[in-house]
Design an enzyme around this catalytic site. Sequence first.
Site, short mmCIF file in Angstrom:
data_model
loop_
_atom_site.label_atom_id
_atom_site.label_comp_id
_atom_site.label_asym_id
_atom_site.label_seq_id
_atom_site.Cartn_x
_atom_site.Cartn_y
_atom_site.Cartn_z
CG ASP A 88 33.91 34.47 47.39
OD1 ASP A 88 33.29 34.88 48.40
OD2 ASP A 88 34.32 33.30 47.28
NE ARG A 89 39.09 32.50 45.25
CZ ARG A 89 38.79 31.32 45.69
NH1 ARG A 89 38.83 31.06 46.97
NH2 ARG A 89 38.46 30.37 44.86
CG HIS A 169 30.12 28.77 55.49
ND1 HIS A 169 29.05 29.06 56.29
CD2 HIS A 169 29.77 27.67 54.77
CE1 HIS A 169 28.09 28.17 56.09
NE2 HIS A 169 28.51 27.32 55.16
NE ARG A 170 36.05 33.16 49.69
CZ ARG A 170 36.79 32.09 49.37
NH1 ARG A 170 37.93 31.89 49.98
NH2 ARG A 170 36.40 31.25 48.44
CB ALA A 171 31.53 36.83 54.92
#
Length: 184
Positions: A88-89, A169-171
Amino acid sequence: TEDRVVGSLDIEEAIQNGKKKFELGVLAQANRGILYVDEINLLDDHIVDLLLDSAAMGVNTVEREGISFILVGTMNPEEGELRPQLLDRFGFSVEIKGIQDPVQRVEIVKLRGKFEEDPTAFIQSYANKEHELAYRILQAQKLLPKVEISDEILLINAKLSIALEVDGHRADLIMMKAEKAMAT
């Protein structure tokens, strides 16, 4: 080891001179805020947790000073997968494959040979191109704050994330940053 990542007491200094000296870990030594980890998928879970905590909090508690870094990692998927928290990072990923064009392969071998014969001359031969690229990057950095992404594009990003069943919402944020960078 954990000590190598976050830092530790310099035992040699303590024994030889009786002084407490803190030896910085790789988080504090990250070159220009970039931390490169080869075969990142093979890291022990507790080391991954340290990296995740430092990245999320922006603080390496051993050193008691703020840190911020970009995590760059390589891996061979055949040797194991990344933990979802670490995956995810990474905002971007690139799959590297060998060159299949024989002409390009010959050119690569020739260039590598020139480098090995005289690294200094080889590097110097690309100095003008390096300076030109550095100038373009500096100009793009100046333009970046002025770039605005339309709601229409942000809506496309959101729909894409939803279609791919992305949690969080990172993407969406990474896509927006990439779009701004590409616009400059």
